[in-house]
Every structure is written in C-alpha cells, then in structure tokens.
Design a protein around this motif. Structure first.
Motif, PDB file in Angstrom:
ATOM      1  N   UNK A   1       1.036  -1.077   0.118  1.00 52.71           N
ATOM      2  CA  UNK A   1      -0.373   0.052  -0.199  1.00 52.71           C
ATOM      3  C   UNK A   1       1.246   1.483  -0.120  1.00 52.71           C
ATOM      4  N   UNK A   2       2.276   1.437   1.054  1.00 60.35           N
ATOM      5  CA  UNK A   2       2.731   2.520   0.769  1.00 60.35           C
ATOM      6  C   UNK A   2       3.925   2.338  -0.725  1.00 60.35           C
ATOM      7  N   UNK A   3       3.904   1.763  -1.571  1.00 60.68           N
ATOM      8  CA  UNK A   3       4.229   1.976  -2.156  1.00 60.68           C
ATOM      9  C   UNK A   3       3.315   1.835  -3.915  1.00 60.68           C
ATOM     10  N   UNK A   4       2.131   2.274  -3.202  1.00 61.25           N
ATOM     11  CA  UNK A   4       1.810   1.951  -5.150  1.00 61.25           C
ATOM     12  C   UNK A   4       0.682   3.246  -4.938  1.00 61.25           C
ATOM     13  N   UNK A   5       0.438   3.720  -6.286  1.00 58.98           N
ATOM     14  CA  UNK A   5      -0.208   4.952  -7.219  1.00 58.98           C
ATOM     15  C   UNK A   5      -1.015   4.303  -6.713  1.00 58.98           C
ATOM     16  N   UNK A   6      -2.092   5.569  -6.404  1.00 57.47           N
ATOM     17  CA  UNK A   6      -3.425   5.600  -5.909  1.00 57.47           C
ATOM     18  C   UNK A   6      -4.564   4.613  -7.240  1.00 57.47           C
ATOM     19  N   UNK A   7      -4.448   4.550  -8.385  1.00 55.55           N
ATOM     20  CA  UNK A   7      -4.958   4.312  -8.998  1.00 55.55           C
ATOM     21  C   UNK A   7      -4.462   2.707  -9.684  1.00 55.55           C
ATOM     22  N   UNK A   8      -3.548   1.886  -9.247  1.00 53.79           N
ATOM     23  CA  UNK A   8      -3.938   0.646  -8.563  1.00 53.79           C
ATOM     24  C   UNK A   8      -4.625  -0.187  -8.669  1.00 53.79           C
ATOM     25  N   UNK A   9      -5.198  -1.210  -9.928  1.00 47.88           N
ATOM     26  CA  UNK A   9      -6.367  -1.758  -8.680  1.00 47.88           C
ATOM     27  C   UNK A   9      -5.961  -2.704  -7.822  1.00 47.88           C
ATOM     28  N   UNK A  10      -5.277  -3.189  -7.015  1.00 45.48           N
ATOM     29  CA  UNK A  10      -5.332  -3.461  -5.376  1.00 45.48           C
ATOM     30  C   UNK A  10      -5.806  -2.339  -4.634  1.00 45.48           C
ATOM     31  N   UNK A  11      -5.434  -1.115  -4.947  1.00 49.86           N
ATOM     32  CA  UNK A  11      -5.407  -0.209  -3.636  1.00 49.86           C
ATOM     33  C   UNK A  11      -6.856  -0.017  -3.040  1.00 49.86           C
ATOM     34  N   UNK A  12      -7.945   0.091  -3.248  1.00 47.99           N
ATOM     35  CA  UNK A  12      -9.647   0.042  -2.639  1.00 47.99           C
ATOM     36  C   UNK A  12      -9.293  -1.471  -1.940  1.00 47.99           C
TER      37      UNK A  12
ATOM     38  N   UNK B   1      -5.905   8.788   2.075  1.00 52.15           N
ATOM     39  CA  UNK B   1      -5.845   8.386   1.027  1.00 52.15           C
ATOM     40  C   UNK B   1      -4.788   8.793  -0.246  1.00 52.15           C
ATOM     41  N   UNK B   2      -4.253   8.371  -1.029  1.00 48.33           N
ATOM     42  CA  UNK B   2      -3.235   9.610  -1.900  1.00 48.33           C
ATOM     43  C   UNK B   2      -3.700   9.843  -3.284  1.00 48.33           C
ATOM     44  N   UNK B   3      -4.184  11.243  -3.367  1.00 49.00           N
ATOM     45  CA  UNK B   3      -4.704  11.602  -4.933  1.00 49.00           C
ATOM     46  C   UNK B   3      -3.908  11.308  -6.126  1.00 49.00           C
ATOM     47  N   UNK B   4      -5.187  11.042  -6.841  1.00 49.86           N
ATOM     48  CA  UNK B   4      -4.509  10.112  -8.215  1.00 49.86           C
ATOM     49  C   UNK B   4      -3.859  11.632  -9.262  1.00 49.86           C
ATOM     50  N   UNK B   5      -2.887  10.826  -9.799  1.00 53.14           N
ATOM     51  CA  UNK B   5      -2.044  12.092 -10.777  1.00 53.14           C
ATOM     52  C   UNK B   5      -2.663  11.959 -11.761  1.00 53.14           C
ATOM     53  N   UNK B   6      -3.836  13.062 -11.861  1.00 49.77           N
ATOM     54  CA  UNK B   6      -4.508  12.854 -13.081  1.00 49.77           C
ATOM     55  C   UNK B   6      -3.409  14.008 -14.684  1.00 49.77           C
TER      56      UNK B   6
END
Length: 411
Positions: free
Chosen positions: A280-291, A313-318
């Motif tokens: 979780x600490x190394x994942x991007x916000x939009x990685x499918x396993x995060x939710x 929750x980290x903000x998604x990189x838009x």
C-alpha cells in the motif's frame, strides 16, 4: 488446570469486597452501640459529680437542680437515640458474608461451564501456527472449490456480438493451438464475459507457448483468473502461479495482493499485514489492488494484534501524459485523426473534472487545451466556473489563471 486456578482466584477476589462490606457494616453497628453506651455513662457520672458538689456546698441547691435537669435531659436523649438506632439498624450475620461469597464463586463457575468452552485446549502461538499450516496444506483444490462456490460476476454484461466473436475465436484456435496472440485475446475476452474457467485455461496455453519467456504478469494474470473463477478463493494451484510470478518479479503488485489474501484465508493475518502494508505504501492511487487493500487492512492489522491507522488516500495523478503507446499510435495518423484523438482526451478530462473535481493544474490545462482546439467559448465558460470554485483560494486560482492566460482569455 492453570486456567481453573486463575478463574477461581478471580471469582474469589470479585466476591471478597462484597463480603467485606457486610462485615464492615456489622462492625459499624457494633461501634455505634458502644459509642452510645459510653455517652450515657458520661452523663451518669456527671449526675454523680453534681450531687457531690452540692453536698460539699461547692454549688448552690438551685444550680445543682438546674444541672441535674440538663444532664438528665441529655441522658434521656442519648438513651432514646440508642434504642431508635437499635430498632432501625440490623447487622447482617457473619454467615451471610460467607454465603454471598460462595454463591458468587459457584454461580460464576457454573455460568462458564454452561456457556463457555471448559474443555477447549489452550492455543499457544506455536499451536496456532501449526493449525494454520495444516489448513493451508489441506484446503480444497481449484476444481473442488469451483464445484461448490459460484464464480465472481463478469467484468461487463456480455452482448451477443461479443459472445459470437469469442465462440469463433475458440473454434479457430482448435486448429491453431500455438497461436500466441489468439490465446492472449481469448483469455482476456473470456474473462471479460465472466467465463473465468475458460479464461485461465487459455492463459495456461499462453504460458505453455511462451515457455521460459513467460513473465511475472503472465503468471499473475493466471492466478487472477483462477481466483475469480473460485469466487475469491485462493486455491493451491493459484498459489503456485503466484509463487512463480513473485519468483520472476518480487514487486508484482497483483501477486503480492493475492498472496496476502491467501494468508488471510488460512489464519495468518500477520503475514497478510506484512505483505499489504509495504504494498500500500509503494502503490499509486489508481493501482487496482489499492481499494480492496485499504478496505481490509485495518481489520487485518487488528486480527494480527497490530495497532495500525490507515493513512489518507493518495490523490490520483491526473496530470500524467500519454503513454509511449499513445505517442507511437499518433505517428501513422492523419492530421484529422490526430485532432480527433486530442479532442477525445480533452473531453475525457472535462467529464472527469465535472463529475469528480480535480486540481487547479488540471483546470488550467483543460482551459488552454480547449482554446488550442478552437473552442474558445467553452474555455471561457470553464474559466468562469473555475473562478467561482477556486475564488476562496488565491493560490489555487492563480494556477488556473495561468491556463486562462495561455488561452488568451485574460491578459
């Protein structure tokens, strides 16, 4: 035996204060009666002292009479108070304290024997770890679980056209068993329509054809399809695929997520937490396993005996630009096709900002992009809307204003 000794000691300690309270109440009654007797004896001694003083002529007869009346009045009041307290206060007998303590201890032990599990063995950590390993080693296979548990729902409702195309692809691959691209396409589309058992069968063919060149993602996709076919259950066969994925790429997010889920299903939440927390600490916000990880990790931590607070929750990189594939795809486009592609990306950004909101940078980029496409009126409308939204924050509004300046809407 140790448990019963501890439980009995706790029951006795719980009953002891009540028994002591009864004994103390008895002592208070006795002390009150003794104090009243002492007070009355003092008054009787005072009467005798008055008589002696009158006989010796120390005080006059008139003063002696008044003193006798006052002392006699106090003596009568003390005697009356003693009799009243004796009638209204009854000390509990000593045996009542013992009986109360015995009832509490016996009833507590009976309740535990009736409602608890007195014959259950102690579960030290080593024993629980052994049980978890046995459960993991003896759990049902992929085929067994598919017979008893429904698969996960399809990614999308399949339409008739897609079903027809998938059927045609199956037929074509019967005569082309080594068609790698065909099996890749079949595995993906079988998964889309919810045929996860057919999907992982096709993915197994992909891995067979690739041989030693099969990647971590290939094995992670195989495990994913198996788990979906089993309704979320991680079978021994899926675990083997996950192990092969991690042996090729120890940082594969899909494999780490499902490995953690496997440990949670087999009584090892501690291992799940060890895998999920760094993931979780190394994942991007939009990685499918995060939710799913964020939804479960606090409960997993609690089961593992770990104090853990889920971070924001980290903000998604838009603001991520096009991928290399997007850039390569535009090389062979006509100017009109390239313009249509850009407009589609801009429309997608506009829809997301309208429905979900976004950062000032995204609003500024949308305004300048619309102006570049010649849609000045729409860019101006969005700039006006942005001024209302970001007006309370001058810093954020200044960022959006830069996009409006690039669009020529402000000087």
């Amino acid at each position: 035996m140790t448990f019963w000794i501890i439980a009995t000691a706790i029951a006795i300690l719980s009953a002891a204060p009540l028994a002591l309270a009864l004994l103390r109440a008895r002592g208070i009654v006795a002390d009150s009666a003794s104090a009243a007797e002492i007070e009355m004896k003092v008054y009787r001694d005072q009467l005798k002292e008055v008589d002696r003083d009158a006989a010796r002529g120390v005080i006059s007869e008139e003063d002696a009479k008044r003193a006798r009346v006052e002392v006699s009045r106090r003596l009568l009041e003390a005697d009356k108070a003693r009799e009243t307290k004796a009638k209204t206060t009854t000390a509990a007998p000593i045996w009542a304290a013992g009986a109360l303590g015995t009832v509490l201890v016996v009833s507590g032990l009976w309740l535990y024997y009736d409602l608890g599990q007195p014959k259950r063995e102690d579960l030290p950590l080593s024993y629980r770890l052994k049980m978890a390993e046995e459960i993991r080693a003896n759990r049902p296979s992929q085929a067994e679980i598919e017979q008893t548990r429904p698969s996960s729902p399809p990614i999308q409702e399949p339409d008739e056209r897609l079903m027809t195309l998938v059927g045609q692809l199956r037929t074509a691959l019967e005569t082309r068993p080594d068609d790698l691209q065909g099996h890749i396409l079949l595995a993906r589309n079988e998964a889309v329509i919810g045929n996860y058992d057919r999907a992982y069968a096709a993915q197994q063919e992909v891995i067979r054809i690739k041989g030693p060149g099969a990647t971590a993602d290939d094995y992670a996709d195989l495990a994913d399809m198996m788990i979906l076919a089993a309704g979320g259950y991680v079978s021994p066969e899926a675990e083997e695929a996950l192990s092969k994925a991690l042996s090729r790429d120890p940082q594969n997010g899909t494999a780490i997520y499902y490995s953690g889920m496997m440990f949670a299903q087999n009584g090892r939440p501690d291992m799940t937490f060890k895998l999920w927390r760094p993931l979780l600490n190394s994942s991007a916000a939009d990685d499918p396993w995060v939710p799913p990880v964020r939804a479960q990790i606090e409960a997993v931590a609690q089961a593992a005996g770990v104090r853990y607070t889920l971070p924001p929750a980290p903000a998604a990189d838009g603001l991520r630009g096009p991928t290399q594939e997007d850039i390569d795809a535009t090389a062979e486009m006509t100017p009109e096709e390239r313009q249509d592609m850009i407009r589609g990306m801009v429309d997608g950004l506009s829809a997301r900002l309208a429905n979900e909101g976004g950062s000032p940078e995204e609003w500024g980029r949308l305004i300048s992009s619309l102006a570049m496409l010649g849609d000045t009126e729409r860019a101006r409308a969005i700039w006006n809307e942005a001024q209302v939204i970001f007006g309370p924050s001058p810093e954020a509004l200044a960022v959006v204003r830069q996009g409006a300046e690039r669009a020529g809407l402000v000087e």
